[in-house]
Scaffold this active site. Sequence first.
Site: not given
Ligand SMILES: [Mg+2]
Ligand SMILES: [Zn+2]
Length: 176
Positions: A10-12, A19, A21, A52, A54, A102, A128-129
């Site tokens: 995952d990215r964020d 943080k 978005y 990710t 987005q 998604r 992380d989710k």
């Molecule tokens: Mg994440």
């Molecule tokens: Zn999608």
Amino acid sequence: MTRQKIVFLDRDGVINIDKHYVYKIEDFEFINNIFDTCIYFQKLGYKIIIVTNQSGIGRKYFSQNDFDKLSEWMIKEFKNKKIEILDVFFCPHTPNDNCFCRKPKPGMITQACQKYDIDLNTSWMIGDKISDIDMAFNAGIKNSILISSQYSYNIDDLKTKNIVEDIIETKNIIKA
Ligand SMILES: [Mg+2]
Ligand SMILES: [Zn+2]
């Protein structure tokens, strides 16, 4: 040719501090130990793919061009540390779009499998989710690790036993 084993990241919240978005380079802060950990994965023979959500694109908080520019910069930063990011798959949609990519839907993993010859049995997902873990499960990836974060989860619903505080601890779990 043997099939490729992948660490999906995952990215964020995994690569950069979440943080919410994030789309500007100046807001993109790499998480401690991410580079060391990726070097370790490479030494074990894994390729690294980023997956990710987005939805900021679909919500018009930023453009796909903003996302692409940030991705290009991020990949270069990894390259400077001798880490190759094989690919970045992203879902630009909002929850209302009902897309197939998604998270927790498995679409991004499906896309990756269409593009590369991936062995899902030896691949890992790190997120992380709970939706990261669920995406892996829905895509047929058995191996996943949750990095505990600002996001809460119900342990009874969690489809992995692997929970760590810091990305570097994934080295104790991914050993071959
Ligand atoms: Mg994440
Ligand atoms: Zn999608």
